[in-house]
Each structure stands twice: as structure tokens, then as C-alpha cells.
Design a protein around this motif. Structure first.
Motif, PDB file in Angstrom:
ATOM      1  N   ARG A  87       5.778   6.105  -3.909  1.00 13.37           N
ATOM      2  CA  ARG A  87       4.672   5.444  -4.648  1.00 13.37           C
ATOM      3  C   ARG A  87       5.323   4.619  -5.590  1.00 13.37           C
ATOM      4  O   ARG A  87       4.828   3.348  -6.108  1.00 13.37           O
ATOM      5  CB  ARG A  87       3.760   6.654  -5.465  1.00 13.37           C
TER       6      ARG A  87
ATOM      7  N   SER B 299       4.945   0.407  -5.809  1.00 17.54           N
ATOM      8  CA  SER B 299       4.472  -0.125  -7.043  1.00 17.54           C
ATOM      9  C   SER B 299       5.530  -1.274  -7.594  1.00 17.54           C
ATOM     10  O   SER B 299       5.127  -2.319  -7.986  1.00 17.54           O
ATOM     11  CB  SER B 299       4.274   0.843  -7.994  1.00 17.54           C
TER      12      SER B 299
ATOM     13  N   VAL C  18      -0.662  -1.233   2.190  1.00 15.71           N
ATOM     14  CA  VAL C  18      -0.161   0.010   1.919  1.00 15.71           C
ATOM     15  C   VAL C  18      -1.112   1.309   2.525  1.00 15.71           C
ATOM     16  O   VAL C  18      -2.384   1.202   2.289  1.00 15.71           O
ATOM     17  CB  VAL C  18      -0.180   0.226   0.104  1.00 15.71           C
TER      18      VAL C  18
ATOM     19  N   ASP D 190      -2.443   8.319  -4.988  1.00 17.21           N
ATOM     20  CA  ASP D 190      -1.882   6.921  -4.385  1.00 17.21           C
ATOM     21  C   ASP D 190      -2.592   5.816  -4.518  1.00 17.21           C
ATOM     22  O   ASP D 190      -1.959   4.854  -5.109  1.00 17.21           O
ATOM     23  CB  ASP D 190      -2.084   7.206  -2.590  1.00 17.21           C
TER      24      ASP D 190
ATOM     25  N   ILE E  77      -1.246   2.281  -6.841  1.00 16.37           N
ATOM     26  CA  ILE E  77      -1.208   1.047  -6.055  1.00 16.37           C
ATOM     27  C   ILE E  77      -2.134   0.109  -6.723  1.00 16.37           C
ATOM     28  O   ILE E  77      -1.827  -1.007  -6.822  1.00 16.37           O
ATOM     29  CB  ILE E  77      -1.574   1.296  -4.442  1.00 16.37           C
TER      30      ILE E  77
ATOM     31  N   PRO F 267      -1.804  -5.557  -7.113  1.00 19.66           N
ATOM     32  CA  PRO F 267      -2.297  -4.766  -5.833  1.00 19.66           C
ATOM     33  C   PRO F 267      -2.038  -5.572  -4.776  1.00 19.66           C
ATOM     34  O   PRO F 267      -2.116  -6.812  -4.440  1.00 19.66           O
ATOM     35  CB  PRO F 267      -3.577  -4.433  -6.418  1.00 19.66           C
TER      36      PRO F 267
END
Length: 310
Positions: A58, A62, A78, A91, A95, A101
Motif C-alpha cells: 500500500r 501510494s 491497482v 486498500d 489508493i 489516484p
């Protein structure tokens, strides 16, 4: 700072011929993937990442999304964990809560309408979900039986945030485990499921992405199944190794001969229409509206690929 340009509805027809999974906790592999010309690079938090490495994945994803990392024209998606895992909420927050994003999100193992409802409600909470392309995976008997109602629900609800159901992925190995099937060289045990995935996906104007070929050294088998999938109506294939990208591109792109056939048929059809004629003979075959639709599909895919590669 690089801002990812979302693929809006007018561009959604660009086929994801090669959807390449990359473990989200491995920055080196992520950077390598940016050089492979995959249509879609899918940064994974699910099956490609161990439970103990989820947080690292994660954080790494990111950081990559919010940095100036260039993906050289590849779409960035993703894959989060399944709704049923209890990890999807964390999650999605990680994200979609960031500054940049991804343009697409892959959600695996969507089995029930309740899971689809939870997902739609969760996405509405994030500004980063607006305009997003959602890709779902069907990986069980239950998911396959519910696929139509799931796609119908998501197609309607995602409009609230200007997002869309962009594709449906068939997860063959989990599906085999779900029904107790044994994988064979012919793949006949998966024929019904693959055909249903294509049919339902296309009914909702979504792309259909075919199964993984896990033996990445078996290039002959990969090419065989890719060509079979393309003939069945799949628009692309899941890819797990760099060596599979180029063969997937070739298998899911119309040949020069097919594009030439389609172009000439469309021109001939238009000419006959202007002359007030209906069905006509073209290259020894009787041509009517269904033949025209097939030719238009081929031309549309070829044009979309050209736009992607410009």
C-alpha cells in the motif's frame, strides 16, 4: 508532478490486450514494468503480495502514484483485496485518498450483489473515484452465476460518480478450485465460463480479459490460449511475465489482412447503400448487416490500438 490522465468514456474502447500484474511491494519490478509497453500495468495488493507485505505494498503504490513516475503511456490500475477479505476498505482508502489516484481499479472475487453494493457505496466516499474505470474479476461459481446482476448494478450505480464498469476479468484458477475442476491442456473444462464472461461483459459494453497462463515458460501454450481467447471475443489477457506482453499484443490485435478486409468491406457496403442496394457479394461471400458489424468491430479495435501507440 505528473498527474495521471484518466481514460474517459470516449477512450474506453482502447483494448487492454496485455494487463500486466506487478507486486505492489516490489518497487524494482514496478519501475521495470514501465518499460514493457503493457497496455495496463496493474499494481497488485492481492494475490501477488503476502499478508505480511500488504502494508508495504500500500505504501509503495501510494508513493509511486504520488511521485513523478512515468508509465510511458501505459494505463495504471491497482488491484485491491477482495471485499470478503476485510482488507479492501484499507486498500481503497490508501489508493483513492492520495493526490494522484490510478485511472483504474481492479476488484477481485466479486461474488454477490451485496459485495457490489458495498463497493459502490465505498467508492462514493472518495473524490479520487470520480471518473474511474472499475474492473471486476469473476473467480467462482457463485460469481459467475451472479455476474449479470453484478454488472447491471455497477453499470448503473457508477454513473453517480461518472465512473464506469470498464472490464471483467476471468480468474480461471480460483474458478477451477471453486467448482472442483482439473485444469487440462485443452481447457475444455473452462469453455462455458469463458464464453459466459465474454457474453455478459460485452452486453454491458465492457472489455473481457481472459485467464492467466501460469506457466510463463510455455510460450507455445500462451500463444495458443491467447489466440483462442481472441477468437472467442476476449479483448485481452492477464499477463504475469514480461515475455508474455508482446505475444498478447499480437494475438489480440487484428492482422493486417483482417483490417484490410474490414476497411474494404465497409467501403463497399457504403457504396452499395448509396446505390440503394441491400445484400451484395464481396470476395465471394454474401454480405449483409451482420457482416458489416463484424467489419466495424475489427476496424474499431485496430483504430483504438493505433491511438494508443501514437
Amino acid at each position: 508532478m505528473l498527474k495521471f490522465v484518466r481514460h474517459m468514456h470516449a477512450q474506453a474502447a482502447v483494448p487492454r490486450r496485455a494487463l500486466l500484474y506487478v507486486p505492489g511491494n516490489d518497487r524494482r519490478k514496478i519501475l521495470k514494468a514501465t518499460t514493457l509497453n503493457a497496455d495496463c500495468i496493474c499494481l497488485d495488493i492481492e494475490d501477488g503480495v503476502s499478508v505480511t507485505a500488504k502494508d508495504v505494498a500500500r505504501e509503495t503504490i501510494s508513493d509511486v502514484l504520488n511521485s513523478a513516475t512515468s508509465f510511458a503511456g501505459s494505463e495504471v490500475a491497482v488491484r485491491v483485496n477482495a471485499v470478503s477479505s476485510g482488507m479492501a476498505k484499507k486498500d481503497i482508502a490508501c489508493i483513492l485518498g492520495g493526490k494522484s489516484p490510478p485511472s483504474a481499479m481492479v476488484v477481485p472475487k466479486v461474488d454477490t450483489l451485496d459485495e457490489a453494493k458495498w463497493l459502490a457505496d465505498e467508492l462514493k466516499r472518495y473524490e479520487g473515484a470520480r471518473g474511474m474505470q472499475l474492473i471486476t474479476q469473476v473467480e467462482s461459481a457463485q460469481g459467475l452465476l451472479n455476474l449479470n446482476i453484478i454488472c447491471n448494478f455497477l453499470s448503473e450505480k457508477l454513473e453517480d460518480i461518472n465512473a464506469n464498469l470498464a472490464a471483467v476479468i476471468f480468474g480461471s484458477d480460483d474458478f477451477c478450485a471453486s467448482i472442483g475442476a482439473t485444469r487440462s491442456a485443452s481447457g475444455e473444462e473452462l469453455l462455458y465460463a469463458r464464453q459466459k464472461v465474454v457474453t455478459v461483459a460485452k452486453a454491458y459494453k465492457a472489455q473481457a480479459i481472459d485467464m492467466v497462463h501460469i506457466d510463463f515458460k510455455d510460450m507455445q501454450g500462451f500463444i495458443k490460449y491467447s489466440m483462442q481467447g481472441a477468437a472467442m471475443g476476449f479483448t485481452g489477457k492477464q499477463v504475469i511475465h514480461p515475455s508474455q506482453v508482446a505475444p498478447a499484443h499480437q494475438a489480440f490485435a487484428p492482422s493486417e489482412q483482417r483490417v484490410s478486409w474490414a476497411t474494404e468491406l465497409i467501403e463497399a457496403f457504403n457504396k452499395h447503400q448509396q446505390e440503394g442496394k441491400g445484400a451484395f457479394v464481396f470476395q465471394g461471400q454474401m454480405i449483409d448487416k451482420p457482416s458489416l458489424l463484424q467489419a466495424q468491430n475489427i476496424k474499431s479495435i485496430a483504430d483504438a490500438i493505433v491511438r494508443r501507440e501514437l
